[in-house]
Design a protein around this motif. Structure first.
Motif, PDB file in Angstrom:
ATOM      1  N   ASP A 118       1.400  -6.959   1.694  1.00  0.00           N
ATOM      2  CA  ASP A 118       2.406  -7.586   0.851  1.00  0.00           C
ATOM      3  C   ASP A 118       2.556  -6.797  -0.463  1.00  0.00           C
ATOM      4  O   ASP A 118       3.664  -6.501  -0.908  1.00  0.00           O
ATOM      5  N   VAL A 119       1.416  -6.425  -1.052  1.00  0.00           N
ATOM      6  CA  VAL A 119       1.431  -5.662  -2.315  1.00  0.00           C
ATOM      7  C   VAL A 119       2.228  -4.360  -2.156  1.00  0.00           C
ATOM      8  O   VAL A 119       3.017  -3.995  -3.025  1.00  0.00           O
ATOM      9  N   VAL A 120       2.013  -3.666  -1.029  1.00  0.00           N
ATOM     10  CA  VAL A 120       2.741  -2.390  -0.843  1.00  0.00           C
ATOM     11  C   VAL A 120       4.041  -2.572  -0.040  1.00  0.00           C
ATOM     12  O   VAL A 120       4.638  -1.604   0.408  1.00  0.00           O
ATOM     13  N   ALA A 142      -1.769   4.297   3.165  1.00  0.00           N
ATOM     14  CA  ALA A 142      -2.990   4.969   2.679  1.00  0.00           C
ATOM     15  C   ALA A 142      -3.463   4.339   1.371  1.00  0.00           C
ATOM     16  O   ALA A 142      -4.666   4.165   1.150  1.00  0.00           O
ATOM     17  N   ILE A 143      -2.517   3.965   0.511  1.00  0.00           N
ATOM     18  CA  ILE A 143      -2.882   3.328  -0.761  1.00  0.00           C
ATOM     19  C   ILE A 143      -3.487   1.947  -0.493  1.00  0.00           C
ATOM     20  O   ILE A 143      -4.535   1.591  -1.039  1.00  0.00           O
ATOM     21  N   ALA A 144      -2.851   1.186   0.403  1.00  0.00           N
ATOM     22  CA  ALA A 144      -3.387  -0.144   0.741  1.00  0.00           C
ATOM     23  C   ALA A 144      -4.779  -0.012   1.345  1.00  0.00           C
ATOM     24  O   ALA A 144      -5.679  -0.795   1.042  1.00  0.00           O
ATOM     25  N   ARG A 145      -4.969   0.997   2.192  1.00  0.00           N
ATOM     26  CA  ARG A 145      -6.280   1.196   2.829  1.00  0.00           C
ATOM     27  C   ARG A 145      -7.351   1.490   1.770  1.00  0.00           C
ATOM     28  O   ARG A 145      -8.467   0.987   1.830  1.00  0.00           O
ATOM     29  N   ALA A 146      -6.970   2.308   0.784  1.00  0.00           N
ATOM     30  CA  ALA A 146      -7.935   2.650  -0.273  1.00  0.00           C
ATOM     31  C   ALA A 146      -8.282   1.426  -1.119  1.00  0.00           C
ATOM     32  O   ALA A 146      -9.395   1.303  -1.621  1.00  0.00           O
ATOM     33  N   LEU A 147      -7.312   0.512  -1.277  1.00  0.00           N
ATOM     34  CA  LEU A 147      -7.536  -0.658  -2.137  1.00  0.00           C
ATOM     35  C   LEU A 147      -8.261  -1.796  -1.416  1.00  0.00           C
ATOM     36  O   LEU A 147      -8.811  -2.688  -2.056  1.00  0.00           O
ATOM     37  N   ALA A 148      -8.272  -1.740  -0.061  1.00  0.00           N
ATOM     38  CA  ALA A 148      -8.753  -2.881   0.728  1.00  0.00           C
ATOM     39  C   ALA A 148     -10.194  -3.249   0.397  1.00  0.00           C
ATOM     40  O   ALA A 148     -10.560  -4.412   0.424  1.00  0.00           O
ATOM     41  N   VAL A 149     -11.002  -2.247   0.093  1.00  0.00           N
ATOM     42  CA  VAL A 149     -12.434  -2.520  -0.091  1.00  0.00           C
ATOM     43  C   VAL A 149     -12.782  -2.801  -1.556  1.00  0.00           C
ATOM     44  O   VAL A 149     -13.947  -2.704  -1.944  1.00  0.00           O
ATOM     45  N   ASP A 150     -11.766  -3.157  -2.370  1.00  0.00           N
ATOM     46  CA  ASP A 150     -11.993  -3.397  -3.803  1.00  0.00           C
ATOM     47  C   ASP A 150     -12.792  -2.261  -4.437  1.00  0.00           C
ATOM     48  O   ASP A 150     -13.904  -2.461  -4.916  1.00  0.00           O
ATOM     49  N   PRO A 151     -12.226  -1.056  -4.416  1.00  0.00           N
ATOM     50  CA  PRO A 151     -12.995   0.089  -4.898  1.00  0.00           C
ATOM     51  C   PRO A 151     -13.298  -0.016  -6.394  1.00  0.00           C
ATOM     52  O   PRO A 151     -12.529  -0.611  -7.146  1.00  0.00           O
ATOM     53  N   ALA A 152     -14.432   0.573  -6.774  1.00  0.00           N
ATOM     54  CA  ALA A 152     -14.812   0.598  -8.188  1.00  0.00           C
ATOM     55  C   ALA A 152     -13.849   1.493  -8.967  1.00  0.00           C
ATOM     56  O   ALA A 152     -13.547   1.242 -10.133  1.00  0.00           O
ATOM     57  N   ALA A 165      12.131  13.563  -3.572  1.00  0.00           N
ATOM     58  CA  ALA A 165      12.214  13.123  -4.973  1.00  0.00           C
ATOM     59  C   ALA A 165      12.475  11.624  -5.127  1.00  0.00           C
ATOM     60  O   ALA A 165      11.853  10.961  -5.959  1.00  0.00           O
ATOM     61  N   LYS A 166      13.357  11.085  -4.306  1.00  0.00           N
ATOM     62  CA  LYS A 166      13.740   9.680  -4.487  1.00  0.00           C
ATOM     63  C   LYS A 166      12.580   8.749  -4.098  1.00  0.00           C
ATOM     64  O   LYS A 166      12.241   7.827  -4.835  1.00  0.00           O
ATOM     65  N   VAL A 167      11.973   9.025  -2.944  1.00  0.00           N
ATOM     66  CA  VAL A 167      10.844   8.203  -2.491  1.00  0.00           C
ATOM     67  C   VAL A 167       9.680   8.342  -3.469  1.00  0.00           C
ATOM     68  O   VAL A 167       8.984   7.377  -3.784  1.00  0.00           O
ATOM     69  N   ARG A 168       9.497   9.552  -3.968  1.00  0.00           N
ATOM     70  CA  ARG A 168       8.408   9.811  -4.922  1.00  0.00           C
ATOM     71  C   ARG A 168       8.586   8.943  -6.163  1.00  0.00           C
ATOM     72  O   ARG A 168       7.653   8.330  -6.644  1.00  0.00           O
ATOM     73  N   ALA A 169       9.813   8.879  -6.652  1.00  0.00           N
ATOM     74  CA  ALA A 169      10.086   8.095  -7.857  1.00  0.00           C
ATOM     75  C   ALA A 169       9.827   6.609  -7.610  1.00  0.00           C
ATOM     76  O   ALA A 169       9.230   5.920  -8.439  1.00  0.00           O
ATOM     77  N   GLU A 170      10.236   6.124  -6.432  1.00  0.00           N
ATOM     78  CA  GLU A 170      10.020   4.708  -6.094  1.00  0.00           C
ATOM     79  C   GLU A 170       8.538   4.387  -6.008  1.00  0.00           C
ATOM     80  O   GLU A 170       8.054   3.416  -6.587  1.00  0.00           O
ATOM     81  N   LEU A 171       7.830   5.251  -5.285  1.00  0.00           N
ATOM     82  CA  LEU A 171       6.414   4.996  -5.036  1.00  0.00           C
ATOM     83  C   LEU A 171       5.603   5.120  -6.325  1.00  0.00           C
ATOM     84  O   LEU A 171       4.608   4.419  -6.524  1.00  0.00           O
TER      85      LEU A 171
END
Ligand code: ATP
Length: 335
Positions: A118-120, A142-152, A165-171
């Motif tokens: 939902d976040v991403v 990949a970002i959601a996967r990295a965040l899933a484990v509540d990283p320090a 460029a456009k997708v980069r700006a959005e992301l």
């Protein structure tokens, strides 16, 4: 939560890749490592991640030295430029992977995966495979996967540079929003000055294995300490003190201290005022239109300057102009 990098040194075959690196990343801090290709950004990030060993120095998390802690036990979330998702797993399985290997109860894991999708903004793609997603969507996974484990700490190595460029700006906007809402300390590598300025609370400008300057984007832009930082953080006019003695001595006098011959005044193009006036001592040599502004090349007292003026200002090549520089807009850099 705080991450400290202390007096780090790394050489490859006797050649230094990192020298005397000291840096602290505080809770909620978004720090960008910015610099040209080969300056050591990725090497630094890999050492922090535990994927590479330093020759000396230490990585300290909340007071604990991580030197002997292997990468998988550091509890960091890492996102690389290539999305490196597991192709045979669905989006939901990819995001839940870290939870799965930690034996998280399946109902808890499913809830967490749903929250992150939902976040991403990928909830409706949960059952797709990476091969069925666009580059931008894969990187969100990949970002959601990295965040899933509540990283320090979140470590990002050029995560947006493979995207158009456009997708980069959005992301970029989404990444910043997610990082803010979770308050997670983040260290990101980029060679893109604009990206660093938009995302970072603090920018670490690196050059040839060393930190040149650390500061907020505005500090680095307005008051660069070195010629390298002045040039790397956008366009700048560098006016050597020796030249200013003849051309604009008032700028030297206004500095409020004695300026050595080796120093240069850095003036950003938008800080140079132009006034069309026949008989003035500068001449417009070229103009490029950028939408809201025009970049204007000016020959002034045997020197070429770049100014930026409102697009609607009536000025054409060949016009004679007065050049106005407010001494307060000069940052003095060591050449
Ligand atoms: P880029 O933006 O191109 O990725 P970077 O700033 O991330 O560059 P690094 O990849 O950290 O730079 O490399 C820093 C220096 O260390 C470079 O001179 C590089 O050639 C060298 N280097 C990096 N990895 C190795 C290695 N495994 N063996 C030998 N030299 C290496």
């Amino acid at each position: 939560m705080s991450l400290e990098i202390r007096n780090l040194l790394k050489t490859f075959g006797g050649v230094p890749a990192l020298e005397r690196i000291d840096l602290a990343v505080g809770a909620s801090d978004f720090v960008c490592l910015l610099g040209p290709s080969g300056c050591g950004k990725t090497t630094l990030l890999r050492i922090v991640a535990g994927l590479l060993a330093a020759d000396s120095g230490s990585i300290v998390l909340n007071g604990r030295d991580l030197s002997a802690v292997p990468a998988r036990e550091r509890g960091f979330g890492i996102v690389f430029q290539s999305y490196s998702l597991f192709p045979q797993m669905t989006v939901a399985q990819n995001v839940g992977y870290g939870l799965h290997i930690r034996n998280t109860a399946s109902a808890t894991a499913a809830r967490r995966v749903a929250e992150l999708l939902d976040v991403v903004r990928l909830s409706e793609f949960a059952n797709r495979y990476p091969g069925q997603l666009s580059g931008g969507q894969q990187q969100r996974v990949a970002i959601a996967r990295a965040l899933a484990v509540d990283p320090a700490v979140l470590l990002l190595d050029e995560p947006l540079s493979a995207l158009d460029a456009k997708v980069r700006a959005e992301l970029r906007t989404e990444l910043r929003a997610v990082q803010r809402s979770l308050g997670i300390p983040t260290l990101m590598v980029t060679h893109d000055q604009e990206e660093a300025m938009m995302l970072a609370d603090r920018v670490v400008c690196m050059n040839r294995g060393r930190i040149e300057q650390v500061g907020t984007p505005q500090q680095l832009y307005d008051t660069p300490h070195t010629r390298f930082v002045a040039n790397f953080m956008g366009h700048s006019n560098l006016l050597p003190a020796t030249w200013l003695r003849g051309a604009a001595p008032q700028l030297l006098q206004a500095a409020g201290r004695s300026i050595a011959d080796g120093e240069e005044a850095c003036v950003r193009p938008e800080r140079i005022g132009l006034q069309v006036q026949s008989g003035a001592d500068a001449t417009v040599t070229d103009i490029s239109f950028l939408g809201n502004v025009k970049r204007v090349g000016v020959a002034w007292r045997n020197r070429q300057l770049l100014a930026e003026v409102p697009a609607r200002m009536p000025v054409t090549v060949g016009d004679q102009v007065n050049v106005n520089i407010d001494p307060h807009d000069c940052a003095w850099v060591a050449a």
